[in-house]
Scaffold this motif. Structure first.
Motif, PDB file in Angstrom:
ATOM      1  N   VAL A   1       0.908  -1.238  -0.008  1.00 10.47           N
ATOM      2  CA  VAL A   1      -0.096   0.178  -0.044  1.00 10.47           C
ATOM      3  C   VAL A   1       1.028   1.415  -0.079  1.00 10.47           C
ATOM      4  CG1 VAL A   1      -1.501   1.395   1.400  1.00 10.47           C
ATOM      5  CG2 VAL A   1      -1.963  -1.150   0.997  1.00 10.47           C
TER       6      VAL A   1
ATOM      7  N   TYR B   1       0.227   5.400  -1.450  1.00 13.13           N
ATOM      8  CA  TYR B   1      -0.873   6.327  -0.511  1.00 13.13           C
ATOM      9  C   TYR B   1      -0.134   6.422   0.985  1.00 13.13           C
ATOM     10  CZ  TYR B   1      -4.454   4.009  -3.144  1.00 13.13           C
ATOM     11  OH  TYR B   1      -5.243   3.610  -4.313  1.00 13.13           O
TER      12      TYR B   1
ATOM     13  N   ILE C   1      -6.990   2.471   4.039  1.00  9.82           N
ATOM     14  CA  ILE C   1      -6.706   3.533   3.195  1.00  9.82           C
ATOM     15  C   ILE C   1      -7.845   4.696   3.319  1.00  9.82           C
ATOM     16  CG2 ILE C   1      -5.844   4.443   0.728  1.00  9.82           C
ATOM     17  CD1 ILE C   1      -5.151   1.868   0.336  1.00  9.82           C
TER      18      ILE C   1
ATOM     19  N   PHE D   1      -6.873   8.591  -2.980  1.00  8.07           N
ATOM     20  CA  PHE D   1      -7.793   7.928  -2.800  1.00  8.07           C
ATOM     21  C   PHE D   1      -8.919   8.199  -3.747  1.00  8.07           C
ATOM     22  CE2 PHE D   1     -12.167   6.959  -1.003  1.00  8.07           C
ATOM     23  CZ  PHE D   1     -11.860   5.957  -0.294  1.00  8.07           C
TER      24      PHE D   1
ATOM     25  N   THR E   1      -9.278   2.225  -5.250  1.00  7.96           N
ATOM     26  CA  THR E   1      -8.844   1.864  -4.168  1.00  7.96           C
ATOM     27  C   THR E   1      -9.113   0.515  -3.499  1.00  7.96           C
ATOM     28  OG1 THR E   1      -8.512   4.016  -3.699  1.00  7.96           O
ATOM     29  CG2 THR E   1      -8.217   2.469  -1.745  1.00  7.96           C
TER      30      THR E   1
END
Lengths: 461, 179
Positions: free
Chosen positions: B26, B31, B149, B156, B161
């Motif tokens: 991730v 992110y 997230i 986003f 996502t």
């Protein structure tokens, strides 16, 4: 996980010597510990113990109320023996607290894995023991309602505490000790309170546990700060433990009474504190694991390790007894020599020899592995050591006082009913608090046990 | 549920290793507003979500210094300036006798700062948090491992996502609403 010690030739079941027996997953270990609090019906033994302890706690309350209404004259204390049961109880209870901090803080610093399933209840033992200890000096004051005069606060008389007095050091040591013990205990409890919040079905329990869990979410950032803060608190608590009983011993050794005025007192008292504290940890954990079905978590290995620490502390205590005798004669001081001979042959000689029997002779049984692996033997030894250590504190305090420098004021101290009521009442109140703790809070740290499951799994693959 | 009503997208994993691997990917995907929720302290996880330095140790040090210096000052002030008493000919500033209280208050200050510093920096106590709206989040204190997230992340995008988290091998991916 380190390999279990071999017990070949002893006929000992190897599986008993693990820190965690059986195959547990994160879920099953969580459920097993939290169900003790949440769903399992309470064992009849708990109710029986709770009833007895409630009666003793009531006796304690009555003894305190009568004391406050009347004064310390209801006890057997008089001149020259002005310190007796209350101070004995104080020193003994503080010492019992020390093993809890030692287990939870010092073993954490040493990365000892056997700490994980015993630290929570050992910390609870500390808090309740120090609570009992903290009451005793206040009860023993002639005017207990003025106990706060020991604290520096801006009063209109402009009078400060006497900073050179060990009694003032005492209130700082005990006060700090109880605050740090509660913070350390509560900090470790927060993730487990969140588990109880999430696992309970009743709305009331969800709200109560939820409020005390403070909104814990188990975020990675929270865990990271938690780990740092927990380790630092352990690093602070370890020297604190040593300092607390050292300060308690200075209450005696600063005074020039024969038998008290000795430089060995701080280490002597700390060793005795750990000795009696680990004995109390055995006295508590043996019935606890049986009644609540926690034998997979508090295994024979834990009891074995506790017994080994007790053995070492017991040897230190025995060494101190010998050094006390040696130093009395080596000093050439008439009063010191008289004190030692009087302890062994005077009116309190039976107490002296009981102390030697309990703390020196009986403790040597723990050299044998068979004894350390016998739950019954350990339980009996732990009770004997508890009694022996209480008598040791009594012996140190009373034998030094009852033969004053002035023979015309010599006297013998006899306890009254209210002395005994205070001692057994405090024992009852301690056990009462502990029973409430095991009923409403997890007696073993659930989050740390989950981590142990992970480490065990990684160790096997 | 529009995107402004979404707190984030949450992926659920069965074990700690899977979570650390997923959290690393991730972060690698760019992110930044990411958090992970676990039933115990998972080694390597804070680094995986990009949290390296906590300031608890600094706060503890400050607490210890304040506690120790504060009580020593109080002893010195009361015994030397405010109400000096000749106690057996000892110096007014008899520092060896002032050490016990100084040591105890150093420990006390450090412990109080460590505990409350940790709580405040961790955003505790808090009565409610949107993450508790997530499905099965009560298992985060039992046996499940989550990574989230947040919608506040500039990268986003709800559908993308979600697909991304599904591609990491999560047991379940769900959208967490604000209310």
């Amino acid at each position: 996980m380190p390999p279990a010690i071999t017990a070949s030739g002893n006929g000992v079941d190897e599986s008993r010597l693990k820190f965690l027996r059986g195959r547990y997953s994160y879920a099953s270990i969580t459920d097993k510990i939290s169900d003790v609090v949440l769903t399992r019906p309470t064992h009849w033994g708990w109710y029986a113990g709770f009833a007895l302890c409630t009666l003793l706690t009531l006796l304690f309350v009555i003894a305190i109320a009568y004391l406050f209404a009347t004064g310390v004259g209801i006890w057997g204390v008089d001149i020259p023996v002005a310190w007796a049961f209350a101070i004995t109880n104080f020193v003994w209870w503080v010492g019992i607290g020390h093993a809890g901090t030692f287990i939870s803080a010092f073993l954490l610093l040493l990365r000892q894995k056997w700490r994980t399933s015993v630290n929570r209840f050992a910390e609870a033992m500390t808090i309740f023991a120090v609570a009992m200890a903290g009451l005793m000096p206040i009860l023993h004051l002639g005017r207990p309602w003025f106990f706060y005069w020991l604290v520096p606060y801006p009063d209109i008389m402009n009078v400060w505490p006497q900073w050179r007095s060990p009694l003032v050091w005492d209130i700082f040591a005990i006060g700090t000790y109880i605050v740090v013990s509660i913070l350390f205990w509560y900090m470790g409890l927060i993730p487990d309170l969140a588990t109880l919040r999430d696992r309970s079905d009743s709305r009331v329990k969800q709200i109560v546990y939820g409020l005390f869990a403070l909104g814990w979410r188990g975020e990675a950032r929270q865990w990271k700060r938690f780990d740092t803060a927990y380790l630092l608190m352990a690093g602070l608590a370890t020297p604190l433990v040593v300092s607390v009983h050292s300060v308690v011993s200075l209450d005696f050794s600063i005074g020039n009474t024969p038998g008290w005025h000795s430089t060995i007192f701080p280490p002597y008292f700390v060793a005795g504190a750990l000795f009696s504290g680990f004995a109390m940890a055995l006295t508590i954990s043996i019935p606890l694991r049986a009644i609540f079905g926690l034998k997979d978590f508090i295994t024979a290995r834990h009891l074995d390790n506790i017994a080994k620490v007790m053995l070492v502390c017991g040897l230190l205590v025995a060494y101190s007894y010998v050094v006390e005798i040696f130093m009395a004669f080596y000093s050439g001081d008439e009063f010191e020599k008289f004190m030692v001979v009087n302890r062994m042959t005077g009116p309190y000689a039976p107490i002296y020899w009981t102390v030697v029997f309990c703390n020196v002779v009986v403790a040597q049984l723990m050299w044998w592995k068979r004894v350390r692996l016998s739950t019954l033997a350990l339980f009996v030894i732990s009770i004997i050591v508890n009694i022996g250590m209480w008598l040791e504190r009594f012996m140190i305090i009373v034998t030094s006082l009852h033969r004053d420098f002035l023979p015309s004021s010599w006297d013998v101290y006899y306890p009254t009913f209210w002395d005994w009521a205070t001692l057994f009442g405090s024992l009852g109140a301690f056990a009462w608090l502990f029973l409430l703790f095991v009923r409403f809070l997890p007696a073993i740290s659930i989050s740390e046990m989950r981590k142990l499951v992970l480490e065990k799994r990684e160790g096997e693959t | 549920m529009s995107d402004t009503e979404v707190y984030g997208v949450l992926a659920e994993f069965e074990d700690a290793d899977a979570l650390v691997a997923a959290a690393t990917r991730v972060r690698d995907a760019g992110y930044a507003r990411v958090d992970a929720y676990t039933p115990f302290s998972v080694p390597g996880l804070p680094e995986a979500i990009g949290f390296r330095r906590d300031r608890v140790a600094l706060v503890t040090l400050i607490g210890g210094i304040l506690g120790g210096a504060g009580i020593y000052f109080l002893q010195w002030f009361s015994a030397v300036v405010n109400y000096p008493i000749n106690s057996g000919g000892r110096p007014f500033n008899s520092w060896p006798a002032f050490i016990p209280a100084t040591f105890e208050c150093t420990v006390l200050g450090a412990a109080l700062f460590a505990f409350f510093g940790y709580l405040i920096m961790s955003g505790l106590p808090k009565l409610h948090h949107p993450i508790f709206n997530a499905k099965e989040f009560d298992l985060s204190t039992r046996n499940r491992f989550f990574v989230c997230i947040e919608s506040a992340d500039p990268r986003f995008e709800r559908a993308a996502t979600t697909r991304f988290l599904e591609s990491l091998g999560a047991m379940r991916v769900s959208v967490v609403p604000f209310s």
